[in-house]
Design a protein around this motif. Structure first.
Motif, PDB file in Angstrom:
ATOM      1  N   PRO A 245      28.259 -75.429  32.743  1.00 36.14           N
ATOM      2  CA  PRO A 245      28.032 -76.059  34.037  1.00 36.14           C
ATOM      3  C   PRO A 245      27.701 -75.005  35.092  1.00 36.14           C
ATOM      4  CG  PRO A 245      30.365 -75.759  33.678  1.00 36.14           C
ATOM      5  CD  PRO A 245      29.673 -75.097  32.541  1.00 36.14           C
ATOM      6  N   LEU A 246      26.712 -75.290  35.914  1.00 39.77           N
ATOM      7  CA  LEU A 246      26.281 -74.384  36.971  1.00 39.77           C
ATOM      8  C   LEU A 246      26.994 -74.753  38.271  1.00 39.77           C
ATOM      9  CD1 LEU A 246      24.173 -72.101  37.616  1.00 39.77           C
ATOM     10  CD2 LEU A 246      22.627 -73.936  38.353  1.00 39.77           C
ATOM     11  N   PHE A 247      27.407 -73.742  39.019  1.00 33.74           N
ATOM     12  CA  PHE A 247      27.983 -73.991  40.337  1.00 33.74           C
ATOM     13  C   PHE A 247      26.973 -74.754  41.199  1.00 33.74           C
ATOM     14  CE2 PHE A 247      28.538 -72.926  44.781  1.00 33.74           C
ATOM     15  CZ  PHE A 247      29.901 -73.004  44.960  1.00 33.74           C
ATOM     16  N   PRO A 248      27.348 -75.807  41.914  1.00 33.00           N
ATOM     17  CA  PRO A 248      28.688 -76.360  42.142  1.00 33.00           C
ATOM     18  C   PRO A 248      29.026 -77.564  41.274  1.00 33.00           C
ATOM     19  CG  PRO A 248      27.187 -77.261  43.755  1.00 33.00           C
ATOM     20  CD  PRO A 248      26.346 -76.414  42.832  1.00 33.00           C
ATOM     21  N   LEU A 299      17.788 -71.891  41.509  1.00 31.29           N
ATOM     22  CA  LEU A 299      18.580 -71.747  40.289  1.00 31.29           C
ATOM     23  C   LEU A 299      19.221 -70.366  40.217  1.00 31.29           C
ATOM     24  CD1 LEU A 299      16.361 -73.431  37.526  1.00 31.29           C
ATOM     25  CD2 LEU A 299      18.530 -74.264  38.436  1.00 31.29           C
ATOM     26  N   ASN A 300      18.443 -69.343  40.544  1.00 33.41           N
ATOM     27  CA  ASN A 300      18.978 -67.982  40.501  1.00 33.41           C
ATOM     28  C   ASN A 300      20.097 -67.790  41.520  1.00 33.41           C
ATOM     29  OD1 ASN A 300      17.171 -67.239  38.485  1.00 33.41           O
ATOM     30  ND2 ASN A 300      15.611 -66.554  39.939  1.00 33.41           N
ATOM     31  N   THR A 301      19.934 -68.371  42.701  1.00 33.24           N
ATOM     32  CA  THR A 301      20.977 -68.263  43.725  1.00 33.24           C
ATOM     33  C   THR A 301      22.269 -68.923  43.257  1.00 33.24           C
ATOM     34  OG1 THR A 301      19.317 -68.259  45.497  1.00 33.24           O
ATOM     35  CG2 THR A 301      21.579 -68.816  46.108  1.00 33.24           C
ATOM     36  N   LEU A 302      22.158 -70.138  42.704  1.00 29.73           N
ATOM     37  CA  LEU A 302      23.349 -70.828  42.201  1.00 29.73           C
ATOM     38  C   LEU A 302      23.963 -70.082  41.030  1.00 29.73           C
ATOM     39  CD1 LEU A 302      22.173 -74.569  42.348  1.00 29.73           C
ATOM     40  CD2 LEU A 302      23.644 -73.351  43.959  1.00 29.73           C
ATOM     41  N   ALA A 303      23.117 -69.472  40.194  1.00 26.56           N
ATOM     42  CA  ALA A 303      23.630 -68.705  39.050  1.00 26.56           C
ATOM     43  C   ALA A 303      24.447 -67.513  39.516  1.00 26.56           C
ATOM     44  CB  ALA A 303      22.476 -68.252  38.163  1.00 26.56           C
ATOM     45  N   VAL A 304      23.943 -66.779  40.502  1.00 26.69           N
ATOM     46  CA  VAL A 304      24.665 -65.606  41.012  1.00 26.69           C
ATOM     47  C   VAL A 304      25.959 -66.036  41.707  1.00 26.69           C
ATOM     48  CG1 VAL A 304      24.571 -63.718  42.683  1.00 26.69           C
ATOM     49  CG2 VAL A 304      22.617 -64.155  41.203  1.00 26.69           C
ATOM     50  N   ILE A 305      25.907 -67.137  42.476  1.00 25.87           N
ATOM     51  CA  ILE A 305      27.132 -67.652  43.092  1.00 25.87           C
ATOM     52  C   ILE A 305      28.151 -68.015  42.012  1.00 25.87           C
ATOM     53  CG2 ILE A 305      28.124 -69.539  44.449  1.00 25.87           C
ATOM     54  CD1 ILE A 305      25.524 -69.628  46.025  1.00 25.87           C
ATOM     55  N   GLY A 306      27.667 -68.647  40.940  1.00 26.98           N
ATOM     56  CA  GLY A 306      28.558 -69.008  39.839  1.00 26.98           C
ATOM     57  C   GLY A 306      29.173 -67.793  39.166  1.00 26.98           C
ATOM     58  N   ILE A 307      28.394 -66.726  39.007  1.00 32.60           N
ATOM     59  CA  ILE A 307      28.922 -65.492  38.410  1.00 32.60           C
ATOM     60  C   ILE A 307      30.058 -64.932  39.260  1.00 32.60           C
ATOM     61  CG2 ILE A 307      28.372 -63.094  37.841  1.00 32.60           C
ATOM     62  CD1 ILE A 307      25.510 -64.082  37.162  1.00 32.60           C
ATOM     63  N   VAL A 329      32.156 -70.242  33.330  1.00 31.00           N
ATOM     64  CA  VAL A 329      31.254 -70.533  34.451  1.00 31.00           C
ATOM     65  C   VAL A 329      30.446 -69.288  34.796  1.00 31.00           C
ATOM     66  CG1 VAL A 329      31.145 -71.188  36.897  1.00 31.00           C
ATOM     67  CG2 VAL A 329      32.772 -72.330  35.373  1.00 31.00           C
ATOM     68  N   ALA A 330      31.104 -68.130  34.797  1.00 24.32           N
ATOM     69  CA  ALA A 330      30.406 -66.877  35.101  1.00 24.32           C
ATOM     70  C   ALA A 330      29.439 -66.486  33.982  1.00 24.32           C
ATOM     71  CB  ALA A 330      31.425 -65.763  35.333  1.00 24.32           C
ATOM     72  N   HIS A 331      29.892 -66.585  32.725  1.00 29.28           N
ATOM     73  CA  HIS A 331      29.035 -66.195  31.612  1.00 29.28           C
ATOM     74  C   HIS A 331      27.781 -67.066  31.526  1.00 29.28           C
ATOM     75  CE1 HIS A 331      32.669 -64.135  29.697  1.00 29.28           C
ATOM     76  NE2 HIS A 331      31.768 -63.200  29.872  1.00 29.28           N
ATOM     77  N   LEU A 332      27.980 -68.374  31.683  1.00 32.37           N
ATOM     78  CA  LEU A 332      26.810 -69.263  31.621  1.00 32.37           C
ATOM     79  C   LEU A 332      25.938 -69.085  32.844  1.00 32.37           C
ATOM     80  CD1 LEU A 332      26.232 -71.173  29.229  1.00 32.37           C
ATOM     81  CD2 LEU A 332      28.607 -70.460  29.340  1.00 32.37           C
ATOM     82  N   GLY A 333      26.503 -68.588  33.957  1.00 32.55           N
ATOM     83  CA  GLY A 333      25.675 -68.225  35.103  1.00 32.55           C
ATOM     84  C   GLY A 333      24.682 -67.136  34.746  1.00 32.55           C
ATOM     85  N   PHE A 334      25.103 -66.190  33.903  1.00 29.94           N
ATOM     86  CA  PHE A 334      24.184 -65.157  33.444  1.00 29.94           C
ATOM     87  C   PHE A 334      23.040 -65.750  32.629  1.00 29.94           C
ATOM     88  CE2 PHE A 334      27.429 -62.013  34.462  1.00 29.94           C
ATOM     89  CZ  PHE A 334      26.652 -60.958  34.889  1.00 29.94           C
ATOM     90  N   VAL A 335      23.350 -66.763  31.830  1.00 27.65           N
ATOM     91  CA  VAL A 335      22.301 -67.391  31.018  1.00 27.65           C
ATOM     92  C   VAL A 335      21.268 -68.057  31.918  1.00 27.65           C
ATOM     93  CG1 VAL A 335      21.810 -69.078  29.211  1.00 27.65           C
ATOM     94  CG2 VAL A 335      23.932 -67.767  29.136  1.00 27.65           C
ATOM     95  N   VAL A 336      21.721 -68.805  32.921  1.00 25.87           N
ATOM     96  CA  VAL A 336      20.792 -69.463  33.846  1.00 25.87           C
ATOM     97  C   VAL A 336      20.008 -68.416  34.628  1.00 25.87           C
ATOM     98  CG1 VAL A 336      20.603 -71.000  35.832  1.00 25.87           C
ATOM     99  CG2 VAL A 336      22.233 -71.517  34.012  1.00 25.87           C
ATOM    100  N   LEU A 337      20.657 -67.319  35.006  1.00 25.13           N
ATOM    101  CA  LEU A 337      19.950 -66.244  35.716  1.00 25.13           C
ATOM    102  C   LEU A 337      18.840 -65.668  34.850  1.00 25.13           C
ATOM    103  CD1 LEU A 337      19.841 -64.366  38.223  1.00 25.13           C
ATOM    104  CD2 LEU A 337      21.444 -62.847  37.015  1.00 25.13           C
ATOM    105  N   GLY A 338      19.126 -65.457  33.568  1.00 21.60           N
ATOM    106  CA  GLY A 338      18.090 -64.947  32.671  1.00 21.60           C
ATOM    107  C   GLY A 338      16.920 -65.899  32.522  1.00 21.60           C
ATOM    108  N   LEU A 339      17.223 -67.197  32.407  1.00 23.46           N
ATOM    109  CA  LEU A 339      16.141 -68.180  32.295  1.00 23.46           C
ATOM    110  C   LEU A 339      15.356 -68.260  33.596  1.00 23.46           C
ATOM    111  CD1 LEU A 339      17.985 -71.091  30.417  1.00 23.46           C
ATOM    112  CD2 LEU A 339      16.457 -69.360  29.450  1.00 23.46           C
ATOM    113  N   GLY A 340      16.053 -68.164  34.727  1.00 25.06           N
ATOM    114  CA  GLY A 340      15.369 -68.246  36.017  1.00 25.06           C
ATOM    115  C   GLY A 340      14.424 -67.099  36.263  1.00 25.06           C
ATOM    116  N   MET A 341      14.727 -65.927  35.705  1.00 20.36           N
ATOM    117  CA  MET A 341      13.832 -64.771  35.859  1.00 20.36           C
ATOM    118  C   MET A 341      12.565 -64.921  35.009  1.00 20.36           C
ATOM    119  SD  MET A 341      15.145 -62.987  38.110  1.00 20.36           S
ATOM    120  CE  MET A 341      16.701 -62.893  38.970  1.00 20.36           C
TER     121      MET A 341
END
Length: 444
Positions: A245-248, A299-307, A329-341
């Protein structure tokens, strides 16, 4: 029979078998006589767990054949099967794998026997129903990874939701009903929006071609305006971001993890959270590329906030299950960050984090289940001295913890390093923030 085998092609039997074996196994388990065995300590229908374990091991062995037969140079679907299902609506029973789906299927079939072993002595009532639900859940999860028809994909998406609801709601902790209902409500909201977007694609394809079809490759070619793409991407992305799950959208996860039985937590962390990131990569991004480009910064902003948020909240936890849940939540934030890049390094890193998180975090939940069954507590301050009295357990627990933390030499390090490397190439600002909190458990 020969004509059927010819129609599905070489290896085409494997994918339907992976879906059918758990369903047939559920019928077998439910037909077992309900009884208690003194030798098993009064566990109701002890044979059910043995049958379930045998079926999951068989499932894993069959899935291993896909690894050996898979051709990495073939960019199409492999081991594919395509049969009519509901011809009037253009729905087909279409299955296939590529490299991404293959790894997710292998992760699922590898984790499920371990989930059964983790429940071996802790589940003592309604045993047949418990293992039957695990088998149905497995069929739904594998079906999501294999489906190449969006109607079939949605059916499988809903199939996996119902068993987990009952697993949490019946065999969970003190607040099990609250956690189960919250899990269902969050997931259903995203699912309803996603089916609306799927039907919209279905109608737009018919308007353009005159053919009713839910086929993945066919709908991938539907041309949408920027506004249409944005709305459809939002519907798909919301469903998948809730599942990440991505923040929030993460608030359902800690409750579900804490209240679920050990096997429920393992499956939830190892496999079910991956449906969100898999869905983004498989559906949301390729179907709506222009909308993705516009929404990637969000997506990247929410991912970093989640991390950052997941790491800090994990640091404050006294319940070890909640700590692991917020670290997810933090680990999956990294996954979304990678996809967003969306570059090779970042996406490869994201997929490696997916696999590493599935094994390491699932292993951690199994380890916590061992202690909880014996001490009936999850308080971190009561876990001192484990290395002295349980040295082998401590060794396994430490390996899983270091892999989750991302120690160099472990799988967790490779994925996070590649993701951050790709993020630095694409957008240094997001990467710098992510580097500050790369390892939630290191804070503890």
């Amino acid at each position: 029979m020969a004509n059927f085998l010819d129609s599905i092609g070489y290896n085409g039997w494997v994918l339907p078998a992976l879906l059918l074996i758990p369903l047939v196994g559920t019928l077998v388990i439910m037909l077992l006589p309900s009884r208690e065995s003194r030798e098993s300590g009064g566990v109701e229908t002890p044979a059910a767990r043995s049958v379930a374990l045998g079926l999951f091991v068989l499932e894993f062995l069959i899935s291993l054949g896909l690894w050996w037969s898979f051709n990495p140079s073939d960019t199409g679907w492999q081991a594919a099967i395509d049969m009519p299902w509901i011809p009037t609506w253009g729905v087909r029973f279409t299955l296939g794998i590529d490299g991404i789906a293959l790894m997710m299927v292998l992760l699922t079939t590898f984790i499920m026997p371990l989930a059964v072993l983790g429940s071996w002595t802790s589940i003592r009532t309604k045993v047949r129903g418990y293992y039957g639900l695990l088998l149905i859940l497995t069929s739904g999860m594998i079906g999501v990874f294999l489906a190449r028809d969006l109607f079939l994909f949605y059916v499988m998406w809903e199939v996996m939701l119902i068993p987990m609801y009952f697993i949490i709601g019946i065999w969970g902790g003190d607040r099990k009903l609250y956690a189960a209902i919250k899990f269902v409500l969050y997931t259903m909201v995203g699912s309803l929006l996603m089916i609306v977007a799927i039907i919209y694609l279905y109608i737009r394809n018919h308007d353009a071609t005159g053919v009713w079809s839910f086929d993945y490759d066919t709908l991938l070619k539907v041309v949408l305006s920027p506004k249409e793409q944005l709305y459809c991407f939002g519907a798909f992305a919301l469903a998948f971001c809730i599942k990440v799950p991505l923040f929030p959208f993460h608030t359902w996860l800690p409750d579900a993890h804490v209240e679920a039985p050990t096997a429920g937590s393992v499956v939830l962390a190892s496999v079910m959270l991956k449906f969100g990131t898999y869905g983004l990569l498989r559906y949301a991004i390729p179907f709506f590329p222009d909308a993705f480009v516009r929404c990637a910064p969000l997506l990247n902003t929410l991912a970093v906030i989640g991390i950052i948020y997941g790491s800090l909240v994990a640091f404050a936890q006294k319940d070890v299950k909640k700590l692991i849940a917020y670290s997810s939540v933090a680990h999956l934030g990294f996954v979304v960050l990678g996809l967003g890049m969306w570059n090779v390094k970042a996406v490869d890193g994201a997929m490696l984090i997916n696999l590493s998180h599935g094994i390491a975090t699932g292993g951690l939940f199994l380890c916590i289940g061992v202690i909880y069954e014996r001490r009936h507590t999850r308080k971190i301050d009561e876990f001192g001295g484990l290395a002295t009295i349980m040295p082998r357990y401590f060794g396994v627990f430490m390996v899983m913890t270091l892999a989750s933390v991302g120690l160099p030499g472990t799988s967790g390090f490779v994925g996070e390093f590649l993701t951050l490397l790709g993020s630095f190439d694409a957008y240094k600002g997001f990467a710098k923030l992510g580097v500050l909190f790369p390892h939630p458990k290191a804070l503890t």
